[in-house]
Design a protein around this motif. Structure first.
Motif, PDB file in Angstrom:
ATOM      1  N   TYR A  48       0.856  -1.184   0.000  1.00  0.00           N
ATOM      2  CA  TYR A  48       0.000   0.000   0.000  1.00  0.00           C
ATOM      3  C   TYR A  48       0.891   1.232   0.000  1.00  0.00           C
ATOM      4  O   TYR A  48       1.835   1.323   0.787  1.00  0.00           O
ATOM      5  CB  TYR A  48      -0.909   0.025   1.223  1.00  0.00           C
ATOM      6  N   SER A  49       0.562   2.162  -0.855  1.00  0.00           N
ATOM      7  CA  SER A  49       1.281   3.427  -0.914  1.00  0.00           C
ATOM      8  C   SER A  49       0.267   4.558  -0.820  1.00  0.00           C
ATOM      9  O   SER A  49      -0.664   4.627  -1.639  1.00  0.00           O
ATOM     10  CB  SER A  49       2.059   3.522  -2.233  1.00  0.00           C
ATOM     11  N   TYR A  50       0.420   5.386   0.200  1.00  0.00           N
ATOM     12  CA  TYR A  50      -0.537   6.489   0.436  1.00  0.00           C
ATOM     13  C   TYR A  50      -1.972   5.954   0.442  1.00  0.00           C
ATOM     14  O   TYR A  50      -2.865   6.495  -0.219  1.00  0.00           O
ATOM     15  CB  TYR A  50      -0.347   7.605  -0.589  1.00  0.00           C
ATOM     16  N   GLU A  51      -2.158   4.878   1.185  1.00  0.00           N
ATOM     17  CA  GLU A  51      -3.454   4.238   1.436  1.00  0.00           C
ATOM     18  C   GLU A  51      -4.084   3.602   0.194  1.00  0.00           C
ATOM     19  O   GLU A  51      -5.243   3.178   0.225  1.00  0.00           O
ATOM     20  CB  GLU A  51      -4.474   5.202   2.072  1.00  0.00           C
ATOM     21  N   LYS A  52      -3.310   3.516  -0.878  1.00  0.00           N
ATOM     22  CA  LYS A  52      -3.833   2.872  -2.089  1.00  0.00           C
ATOM     23  C   LYS A  52      -3.029   1.605  -2.369  1.00  0.00           C
ATOM     24  O   LYS A  52      -1.800   1.602  -2.238  1.00  0.00           O
ATOM     25  CB  LYS A  52      -3.741   3.813  -3.283  1.00  0.00           C
ATOM     26  N   LEU A  53      -3.731   0.553  -2.789  1.00  0.00           N
ATOM     27  CA  LEU A  53      -3.059  -0.698  -3.124  1.00  0.00           C
ATOM     28  C   LEU A  53      -2.249  -0.501  -4.395  1.00  0.00           C
ATOM     29  O   LEU A  53      -2.788  -0.163  -5.445  1.00  0.00           O
ATOM     30  CB  LEU A  53      -4.092  -1.809  -3.313  1.00  0.00           C
ATOM     31  N   SER A  54      -0.921  -0.713  -4.291  1.00  0.00           N
ATOM     32  CA  SER A  54      -0.085  -0.490  -5.467  1.00  0.00           C
ATOM     33  C   SER A  54       0.478  -1.785  -6.025  1.00  0.00           C
ATOM     34  O   SER A  54       0.815  -1.868  -7.204  1.00  0.00           O
ATOM     35  CB  SER A  54       1.057   0.486  -5.152  1.00  0.00           C
ATOM     36  N   ILE A  55       0.623  -2.799  -5.200  1.00  0.00           N
ATOM     37  CA  ILE A  55       1.122  -4.088  -5.660  1.00  0.00           C
ATOM     38  C   ILE A  55       0.312  -5.207  -5.009  1.00  0.00           C
ATOM     39  O   ILE A  55       0.107  -5.209  -3.793  1.00  0.00           O
ATOM     40  CB  ILE A  55       2.621  -4.276  -5.335  1.00  0.00           C
ATOM     41  N   ASN A  56      -0.170  -6.128  -5.811  1.00  0.00           N
ATOM     42  CA  ASN A  56      -0.817  -7.358  -5.354  1.00  0.00           C
ATOM     43  C   ASN A  56      -0.088  -8.488  -6.062  1.00  0.00           C
ATOM     44  O   ASN A  56      -0.176  -8.615  -7.283  1.00  0.00           O
ATOM     45  CB  ASN A  56      -2.299  -7.338  -5.730  1.00  0.00           C
ATOM     46  N   GLU A  57       0.656  -9.284  -5.287  1.00  0.00           N
ATOM     47  CA  GLU A  57       1.481 -10.322  -5.885  1.00  0.00           C
ATOM     48  C   GLU A  57       0.675 -11.584  -6.168  1.00  0.00           C
ATOM     49  O   GLU A  57       0.995 -12.680  -5.700  1.00  0.00           O
ATOM     50  CB  GLU A  57       2.671 -10.644  -4.975  1.00  0.00           C
ATOM     51  N   SER A  58      -0.407 -11.419  -6.938  1.00  0.00           N
ATOM     52  CA  SER A  58      -1.240 -12.564  -7.351  1.00  0.00           C
ATOM     53  C   SER A  58      -1.703 -13.390  -6.157  1.00  0.00           C
ATOM     54  O   SER A  58      -1.658 -14.614  -6.163  1.00  0.00           O
ATOM     55  CB  SER A  58      -0.472 -13.465  -8.326  1.00  0.00           C
ATOM     56  N   VAL A  59      -2.143 -12.667  -5.123  1.00  0.00           N
ATOM     57  CA  VAL A  59      -2.596 -13.337  -3.899  1.00  0.00           C
ATOM     58  C   VAL A  59      -4.060 -13.766  -4.075  1.00  0.00           C
ATOM     59  O   VAL A  59      -4.867 -12.996  -4.608  1.00  0.00           O
ATOM     60  CB  VAL A  59      -2.467 -12.380  -2.696  1.00  0.00           C
ATOM     61  N   PRO A  60      -4.420 -14.986  -3.625  1.00  0.00           N
ATOM     62  CA  PRO A  60      -5.821 -15.433  -3.753  1.00  0.00           C
ATOM     63  C   PRO A  60      -6.788 -14.474  -3.062  1.00  0.00           C
ATOM     64  O   PRO A  60      -6.454 -13.843  -2.059  1.00  0.00           O
ATOM     65  CB  PRO A  60      -5.809 -16.796  -3.050  1.00  0.00           C
TER      66      PRO A  60
END
Lengths: 113, 116
Positions: A49-61
């Motif tokens: 999370y960067s500045y309260e926004k999701l910036s990376i999701n590593e293909s998590v279920p």
């Protein structure tokens, strides 16, 4: 205060349960991270999370759902987990997402039965 | 004694001896490297870092060496103490991906055991 806190320390849940992991920091950091660490393995990045926004999701279920309600808090909502999801879940923070040094919390030890 | 990192996960040394922990990293474009110490029941703790434009960096009792030619990183601990017993991970930061933020990629880890 250079501490990242995580609650609970330990959690046991069934596969039909819904639970949440919580992480908090008061260092004014604007990037926060969730990692998963299996026994005798290195941490693996799940979300950034960067500045309260999701910036990376590593293909998590999708049974793992992160939430960042404000700049100090990071949650990880858990639903319909599998036994193989049992692990240590680590939260970390850094000044921002371009700053290298990350401060880690002690983790939540999750067991899925 | 010297560890070969991923293929020898435990290093046992006598108190007072020097320790050398090795790590092979994967991305030749990574420009920043960190060593973390993780004690039982705790999260990783930053020890020392090094940028790719350096070969060596010293801290208090610790030295990190970087060999970019063979993509190798080592952590030297002088006068190892029982409190140094932990698992040590190297981590690299590869180039930014879509400017989404720096991502730590951890190596396999080495357990250091210090015998009194």
């Amino acid at each position: 205060d250079t501490e990242v806190t995580q609650t609970p320390k330990h959690l046991v849940m069934g596969m039909t349960n819904k639970k949440s992991l919580k992480c908090e920091q008061h260092m004014g950091h604007r990037a926060m991270y969730w990692y998963k660490q299996k026994a005798k393995k290195p941490p693996e990045l799940m979300f950034v999370y960067s500045y309260e926004k999701l910036s990376i999701n590593e293909s998590v279920p999708s049974r793992f759902s992160p939430e960042c309600p404000n700049s100090s808090l990071l949650n990880l909502h858990l639903h319909a987990l599998q036994p193989e999801d049992s692990a240590l879940y680590l939260c970390a923070s850094s000044q921002d997402s371009l700053t290298y040094e990350q401060y880690f919390g002690p983790g939540t030890r999750l067991t899925v039965t | 004694g010297e560890s070969v990192g991923l293929h020898l996960p435990t290093l046992s040394v006598q108190e007072g001896d020097n320790s050398i922990i090795n790590c092979a990293y994967s991305n030749s474009a990574s420009d920043y490297f960190i060593w973390y110490k993780q004690e039982s029941g705790k999260g990783p703790q930053f020890i020392i870092d090094i940028r790719s434009n350096m070969d060596k960096r010293q801290g208090q009792r610790v030295t990190v060496l970087l060999n970019k030619t063979v993509k190798h990183l080592s952590l030297q601990i002088a006068a190892t103490q029982p409190g140094d017993s932990a698992v040590y991970f190297c981590a690299e930061i590869p180039p930014l991906r879509n400017n989404a933020g720096n991502m730590l990629t951890f190596g396999g880890g080495t357990r250091l055991m210090v015998k009194p």
